[in-house]
Design a protein around this motif. Structure first.
Motif, PDB file in Angstrom:
ATOM      1  N   PHE A   1       0.830  -1.207   0.000  1.00 34.55           N
ATOM      2  CA  PHE A   1       0.000   0.000   0.000  1.00 34.55           C
ATOM      3  C   PHE A   1       0.864   1.257   0.000  1.00 34.55           C
ATOM      4  CE2 PHE A   1      -2.539   2.713   3.230  1.00 34.55           C
ATOM      5  CZ  PHE A   1      -3.009   3.557   2.238  1.00 34.55           C
ATOM      6  N   GLY A   2       1.810   1.324   0.933  1.00 35.58           N
ATOM      7  CA  GLY A   2       2.599   2.539   1.115  1.00 35.58           C
ATOM      8  C   GLY A   2       3.483   2.887  -0.061  1.00 35.58           C
ATOM      9  N   LEU A   3       4.013   1.878  -0.751  1.00 29.06           N
ATOM     10  CA  LEU A   3       4.879   2.156  -1.901  1.00 29.06           C
ATOM     11  C   LEU A   3       4.094   2.554  -3.137  1.00 29.06           C
ATOM     12  CD1 LEU A   3       8.012   2.120  -2.076  1.00 29.06           C
ATOM     13  CD2 LEU A   3       7.136   0.944  -0.069  1.00 29.06           C
ATOM     14  N   LEU A   4       2.784   2.445  -3.090  1.00 30.23           N
ATOM     15  CA  LEU A   4       1.955   2.914  -4.192  1.00 30.23           C
ATOM     16  C   LEU A   4       1.190   4.189  -3.833  1.00 30.23           C
ATOM     17  CD1 LEU A   4       0.799  -0.532  -5.570  1.00 30.23           C
ATOM     18  CD2 LEU A   4       2.405   1.068  -6.619  1.00 30.23           C
TER      19      LEU A   4
ATOM     20  N   SER B   1      11.957  -8.458   3.438  1.00 25.36           N
ATOM     21  CA  SER B   1      12.985  -7.757   2.654  1.00 25.36           C
ATOM     22  C   SER B   1      12.701  -7.860   1.166  1.00 25.36           C
ATOM     23  CB  SER B   1      14.367  -8.318   2.976  1.00 25.36           C
ATOM     24  OG  SER B   1      14.731  -8.021   4.307  1.00 25.36           O
ATOM     25  N   ALA B   2      12.315  -9.068   0.706  1.00 19.40           N
ATOM     26  CA  ALA B   2      12.043  -9.256  -0.717  1.00 19.40           C
ATOM     27  C   ALA B   2      10.842  -8.434  -1.162  1.00 19.40           C
ATOM     28  CB  ALA B   2      11.823 -10.740  -1.013  1.00 19.40           C
ATOM     29  N   VAL B   3       9.801  -8.390  -0.329  1.00 20.97           N
ATOM     30  CA  VAL B   3       8.608  -7.614  -0.680  1.00 20.97           C
ATOM     31  C   VAL B   3       8.931  -6.120  -0.720  1.00 20.97           C
ATOM     32  CG1 VAL B   3       6.294  -6.975   0.078  1.00 20.97           C
ATOM     33  CG2 VAL B   3       7.022  -9.363   0.190  1.00 20.97           C
ATOM     34  N   LEU B   4       9.667  -5.650   0.274  1.00 20.43           N
ATOM     35  CA  LEU B   4      10.049  -4.234   0.284  1.00 20.43           C
ATOM     36  C   LEU B   4      10.919  -3.914  -0.920  1.00 20.43           C
ATOM     37  CD1 LEU B   4      10.032  -1.476   1.667  1.00 20.43           C
ATOM     38  CD2 LEU B   4      11.987  -2.232   3.041  1.00 20.43           C
ATOM     39  N   ARG B   5      11.851  -4.793  -1.251  1.00 19.10           N
ATOM     40  CA  ARG B   5      12.711  -4.562  -2.414  1.00 19.10           C
ATOM     41  C   ARG B   5      11.878  -4.486  -3.690  1.00 19.10           C
ATOM     42  NH1 ARG B   5      16.075  -8.216  -1.434  1.00 19.10           N
ATOM     43  NH2 ARG B   5      14.997  -9.961  -2.419  1.00 19.10           N
ATOM     44  N   LYS B   6      10.956  -5.435  -3.868  1.00 17.47           N
ATOM     45  CA  LYS B   6      10.181  -5.481  -5.100  1.00 17.47           C
ATOM     46  C   LYS B   6       9.331  -4.227  -5.281  1.00 17.47           C
ATOM     47  CE  LYS B   6       6.908  -8.208  -7.772  1.00 17.47           C
ATOM     48  NZ  LYS B   6       6.284  -9.542  -7.982  1.00 17.47           N
ATOM     49  N   PHE B   7       8.668  -3.793  -4.212  1.00 20.17           N
ATOM     50  CA  PHE B   7       7.764  -2.660  -4.371  1.00 20.17           C
ATOM     51  C   PHE B   7       8.507  -1.323  -4.390  1.00 20.17           C
ATOM     52  CE2 PHE B   7       4.642  -5.874  -3.714  1.00 20.17           C
ATOM     53  CZ  PHE B   7       3.528  -5.405  -4.403  1.00 20.17           C
ATOM     54  N   THR B   8       9.657  -1.247  -3.752  1.00 26.63           N
ATOM     55  CA  THR B   8      10.469  -0.038  -3.878  1.00 26.63           C
ATOM     56  C   THR B   8      11.002   0.089  -5.297  1.00 26.63           C
ATOM     57  OG1 THR B   8      11.125  -0.249  -1.553  1.00 26.63           O
ATOM     58  CG2 THR B   8      12.406   1.247  -2.914  1.00 26.63           C
ATOM     59  N   GLN B   9      11.452  -1.013  -5.861  1.00 29.84           N
ATOM     60  CA  GLN B   9      11.928  -0.983  -7.243  1.00 29.84           C
ATOM     61  C   GLN B   9      10.780  -0.749  -8.219  1.00 29.84           C
ATOM     62  OE1 GLN B   9      14.211  -4.575  -7.876  1.00 29.84           O
ATOM     63  NE2 GLN B   9      15.830  -3.952  -6.462  1.00 29.84           N
TER      64      GLN B   9
ATOM     65  N   ASP C   1       3.939 -10.869  -2.771  1.00 25.21           N
ATOM     66  CA  ASP C   1       4.715 -10.164  -3.795  1.00 25.21           C
ATOM     67  C   ASP C   1       3.836  -9.495  -4.844  1.00 25.21           C
ATOM     68  OD1 ASP C   1       3.870 -12.576  -4.784  1.00 25.21           O
ATOM     69  OD2 ASP C   1       5.716 -13.031  -5.862  1.00 25.21           O
ATOM     70  N   THR C   2       2.495  -9.613  -4.704  1.00 23.01           N
ATOM     71  CA  THR C   2       1.589  -8.908  -5.613  1.00 23.01           C
ATOM     72  C   THR C   2       0.361  -8.436  -4.842  1.00 23.01           C
ATOM     73  OG1 THR C   2       0.417 -10.936  -6.237  1.00 23.01           O
ATOM     74  CG2 THR C   2       2.278 -10.279  -7.642  1.00 23.01           C
ATOM     75  N   LEU C   3      -0.380  -7.559  -5.469  1.00 28.31           N
ATOM     76  CA  LEU C   3      -1.707  -7.126  -5.031  1.00 28.31           C
ATOM     77  C   LEU C   3      -2.455  -6.719  -6.286  1.00 28.31           C
ATOM     78  CD1 LEU C   3      -1.665  -3.551  -3.400  1.00 28.31           C
ATOM     79  CD2 LEU C   3      -0.166  -4.309  -5.233  1.00 28.31           C
ATOM     80  N   PRO C   4      -3.760  -6.529  -6.249  1.00 29.81           N
ATOM     81  CA  PRO C   4      -4.458  -6.086  -7.451  1.00 29.81           C
ATOM     82  C   PRO C   4      -3.922  -4.733  -7.936  1.00 29.81           C
ATOM     83  CG  PRO C   4      -6.021  -6.967  -5.875  1.00 29.81           C
ATOM     84  CD  PRO C   4      -4.705  -6.863  -5.157  1.00 29.81           C
ATOM     85  N   LEU C   5      -3.315  -4.744  -9.113  1.00 37.03           N
ATOM     86  CA  LEU C   5      -2.774  -3.547  -9.751  1.00 37.03           C
ATOM     87  C   LEU C   5      -3.141  -3.652 -11.224  1.00 37.03           C
ATOM     88  CD1 LEU C   5      -1.029  -0.955  -9.633  1.00 37.03           C
ATOM     89  CD2 LEU C   5       0.983  -2.396 -10.005  1.00 37.03           C
ATOM     90  N   TYR C   6      -4.110  -2.836 -11.627  1.00 39.63           N
ATOM     91  CA  TYR C   6      -4.678  -2.952 -12.964  1.00 39.63           C
ATOM     92  C   TYR C   6      -4.501  -1.655 -13.748  1.00 39.63           C
ATOM     93  CZ  TYR C   6      -6.825  -7.520 -12.272  1.00 39.63           C
ATOM     94  OH  TYR C   6      -7.027  -8.873 -12.080  1.00 39.63           O
ATOM     95  N   VAL C   7      -4.315  -1.826 -15.055  1.00 38.72           N
ATOM     96  CA  VAL C   7      -4.119  -0.687 -15.948  1.00 38.72           C
ATOM     97  C   VAL C   7      -5.409  -0.444 -16.731  1.00 38.72           C
ATOM     98  CG1 VAL C   7      -2.644   0.362 -17.693  1.00 38.72           C
ATOM     99  CG2 VAL C   7      -1.711  -1.415 -16.182  1.00 38.72           C
ATOM    100  N   ARG C   8      -5.804   0.779 -16.778  1.00 33.58           N
ATOM    101  CA  ARG C   8      -7.064   1.195 -17.407  1.00 33.58           C
ATOM    102  C   ARG C   8      -6.978   1.115 -18.928  1.00 33.58           C
ATOM    103  NH1 ARG C   8      -9.260   7.218 -15.921  1.00 33.58           N
ATOM    104  NH2 ARG C   8     -11.338   7.152 -16.919  1.00 33.58           N
ATOM    105  N   GLU C   9      -8.060   0.736 -19.535  1.00 34.25           N
ATOM    106  CA  GLU C   9      -8.160   0.710 -20.995  1.00 34.25           C
ATOM    107  C   GLU C   9      -7.857   2.093 -21.577  1.00 34.25           C
ATOM    108  OE1 GLU C   9     -11.556  -0.050 -24.467  1.00 34.25           O
ATOM    109  OE2 GLU C   9     -11.915  -0.712 -22.393  1.00 34.25           O
TER     110      GLU C   9
END
Length: 761
Positions: A552-555, A584-592, A686-694
């Motif tokens: 949540f926080g990194l987005l 650590s892996a989750v923080l790394r992935k979402f920071t990147q 390592d994921t959450l719902p993240l969707y791109v709009r048409e």
């Protein structure tokens, strides 16, 4: 504050007098204002004009699509400051028209009109679009009044008003199905209908009806907003005294508010922030990860170094390190001196850490209070820089710091002195400041240096001048667009001094959700940038809560790891779990991931500040105002105009979210879901719902990107998602200069992008 007992009775102990008719209407010579004389009884004979209060209602065309409404009882009452600084970038011209017909008198400002009925012995004001298509709200019978508490039985009693409270109130109508949003960073239900709300800044955490950021602005789903131009305490009954009305009341002789016609939420916010100020630009480095020492934890130079080295060893890119309260000596808050026991040479230490590349910038915690144990208290007191009691004593109490005083920012010399103290921090290497507190400002038995201000009006407004002084000090040292705060308290206009964070939340999923509601509400009040304590402030999060909060926080637009009495470095949360599902892996992935999003995110931010829109935690209704379901969504948000984010609030990883009409593409695997529909998914950490709009065009950095600032014409890729004739994206650099305008062009039966030729991977 309720003035009635149900529909028929006046509340016990109160007396209310209502405007019962419009007796006369006078037009201002400039053609921009009409003044209504409104007796508190229907005038049917000459004798009815005697011994009777009147209310004056002024309707003024302020700018196109904004009308102000000011109600006054006794005009001779002083109108002390402070007042909101309206139109800080200049007041636009207004196309004002006053027209009279058999039905009434209409004043118009651009596309917004108010019509005062000409029916005899009637009080009836209707707000509507100039073409009559949109009916917005109204002031009808018993909707504008004055009230006494305690109730008076004779006008003679008002000869002595020292023990009598006098209020002005208005009740604007709520239509069937109308919903109300905003009013600051509020943590309860997103739709405020049914709530009684007091706009009075308080340090109450994130789990009550108190708020750090009380903003006198609300937005309706019927195409208008209301800005209450009152710096004092404002009480609202949003469908909670009368179900079909919003009641606004203040203690005093006058009440003024502005109605703003959109009709879309984006248009309303654009006009509202023209009135109160646009959010300022923030530097690109501020979008990266911030790491804090946390509040009451034990730390020194060695601790800071170990944290920074630990982050580097785990390949987690860090932009800012924040020293919280105990960089200062105990009982010496806030005297601007690093604790020599813990930081014997802070300038040398900060210089080494920056040179090592372990961090880019430094932030330290400050507040506007001075504990009397510090020598700076005596200095400030001797120079009249502290708030005083009415008898001339310095105002002190033992809340927070022993014997603390409060900087009096109404004294220009105090502002200069405070700035000089901050400059000493800048000399050491401090780049940013967390401006904490500013809510507990007394309003009784106090005397400000500026005697033209009213103490009760200074309570909320203090947050504005406090943050303004600090923000301008940063601008003076580092440049206009390199200044950034981490502020807790706010009022209208404080969006000009970004950024704000959500205050003291608990380390629970429930607090995570209430924090999101707070951010959504604040974003609907013209604040573009907002952050939250990742992991929660109070308590120690378990690994599940920590990782979901990291997502949540990194987005959010800005991202900071912070806590109270426990550290927030990931390896201390889960015993240094080195798996791909570890902290650590989750923080790394979402920071990147956030670094990768920077070309998109920064360009969206520049568009947002231009209009006063939230960059992240953007309420779904702002993007999809025609979708009734979007107005109800309080567990998801938009990141810019193209990305939909649904945080996970359950240990199981299960999450349900809403996709509006159109094709939505999963950012992770490209799966396409057609809306409108509710979707249920289960996600690992390592994921959450993240969707791109048409229709979206995204410019992204490479996978694994660790920078927030680079040449965005290189090392990027352009991705399209079901492009159409409206697909367009303006890519800007950190100086807000256009790098490219990318559009979709149809060729044969396919769509291609145009304008991305200068971008290389």
């Amino acid at each position: 504050m309720k003035f009635r007992d149900g529909m028929w009775l006046v509340a016990e102990g109160k007396r209310v007098e209502y405007a019962e008719e419009v007796y006369s209407i006078n037009e201002a010579p400039d053609g921009k204002k009409i003044t209504l004389l409104c007796p508190t009884m229907q005038i049917r004979s000459r004798g009815d004009t005697l011994n009777r209060p009147t209310l004056t209602v002024e309707l003024e065309a302020v700018m196109d699509d904004i009308l102000s409404i000011e109600v006054t009882h006794w005009h001779g009452a002083q109108n002390k400051g402070p007042h909101y600084d309206l139109f800080p970038s200049g007041r636009p011209d207004v196309n004002a028209i006053i027209a009279k017909t058999e039905q009434g008198t209409t004043i118009s400002a651009g596309n917004l009109s108010a019509t005062v009925s000409s029916a005899p012995h009637t009080f009836d004001i209707r707000f509507h679009s100039k073409d009559g298509k949109d009916k917005l709200t109204s002031l009808l019978n018993r909707s504008v009044g004055l009230a006494y508490d305690p109730a008076t039985s004779s006008p003679m009693q008002t000869a002595d008003m020292r023990e009598i409270n006098h209020y002005i109130l208005t009740q604007s109508t709520l239509s069937v199905g109308e919903q109300v949003y905003g009013l600051g960073e509020r943590f309860g239900a997103l739709n405020k209908v049914g709530q009684a709300i007091t706009l009075w800044n308080a340090d109450g955490g994130t789990s009550s009806d108190q708020a750090y950021k009380n903003i006198p602005f609300w937005l309706s789903n019927r195409g208008y907003g209301v800005f209450i131009d009152a710096t004092e305490k404002v009480d609202l009954e949003v469908g909670s005294e009368r179900c079909s009305r919003v009641q606004t009341s203040v203690l005093g002789q006058r009440l003024k508010w502005h109605i703003i016609y959109g009709p879309s939420p984006k248009q309303i916010l654009d006009k509202y922030t023209t009135l109160t100020g646009k959010p300022a630009k923030v530097p690109t480095w501020s979008f990266g990860l911030w790491l804090s020492t946390s509040f009451t934890t034990d730390y020194d130079d060695a601790t800071v170094l170990s944290f920074l080295e630990g982050m580097k060893a785990r390949d987690i890119p860090l932009q800012v390190f924040h020293y919280d309260c105990f960089w200062l000596r105990a009982f010496h808050w806030c005297d601007f001196v690093f604790s020599p026991k813990h930081f014997p040479d802070p300038k040398a230490s900060i210089t080494r850490l920056k040179a090592s590349g372990l961090m880019n910038k430094v932030c330290v915690w400050i507040n506007p209070y001075l504990g009397q144990a510090s020598p700076v208290f005596a200095e400030a007191a001797s120079k009249n820089y502290l708030l005083k009691r009415k008898n001339g004593d310095v105002f002190q109490w033992d809340l927070w710091q022993g014997g603390m005083g409060i900087i009096d920012f109404t004294n220009p010399e105090a502002c200069e002195w405070y700035t000089s103290c901050l400059e000493k921090l800048f000399d050491i290497g401090v780049d940013s400041l967390k401006t904490d507190f500013g809510e507990r400002i007394p309003s009784k038995d106090v005397q400000w240096f500026d005697t033209s201000v009213a103490p009760e009006k200074m309570h909320n407004y203090y947050a504005y001048i406090y943050n303004k002084v600090v923000y301008e000090a940063l601008q003076k040292r580092y440049g206009k667009y390199e200044a950034v705060l981490f502020a807790r308290a706010a009022t209208a206009g404080t969006q000009q001094f970004p950024l704000q964070w959500g205050g003291d939340c608990e380390s629970t999923f429930e607090a995570m959700a209430e924090s999101l509601r707070g951010g959504l509400s604040l974003g609907m009040c013209g604040f573009s940038f907002w952050s939250v304590d990742i992991g929660g402030f109070e308590g120690t999060p378990d690994a599940s809560i920590y990782k979901r909060w990291v997502q949540f926080g990194l987005l959010c637009s800005h991202s900071r790891l912070h806590g109270s009495n426990s550290y927030r470095v990931p390896w201390l949360v889960d015993d240094d779990d080195k798996s791909e599902q570890g902290c650590s892996a989750v923080l790394r992935k979402f920071t990147q991931l956030k670094c990768r999003l920077m070309p998109y995110l920064y360009s969206e931010a520049m568009e947002s500040i231009k209009h006063g829109w939230p960059v992240s935690v953007r309420a779904m209704a702002i993007e999809f105002p025609e979708d009734k379901t979007a107005w109800l969504c309080d567990q998801q948000f938009m990141l810019g105009s193209s990305l939909l984010v649904a945080p996970v609030f359950d240990e199981s990883g299960e999450v349900e979210f809403y996709l509006p009409e159109g094709k939505w593409t999963s950012f992770w695997d490209g799966q396409v879901v057609e809306g409108p529909k509710w979707v249920k998914e289960t996600h690992q950490f390592d994921t959450l719902p993240l969707y791109v709009r048409e229709g979206s065009i995204l410019v992204l950095g490479r996978e694994g990107e660790k920078r927030t600032t680079w040449d965005w014409t290189k090392d990027v890729e352009v991705k399209t998602f079901f492009p159409n004739g409206k697909s367009s994206f303006r890519l800007v650099d950190p100086d807000n200069k256009e790098l490219a305008t990318i559009t979709a062009v149809k060729s044969d039966d396919d769509w291609n992008v145009k304008g991305a030729e200068g971008l290389a991977r």
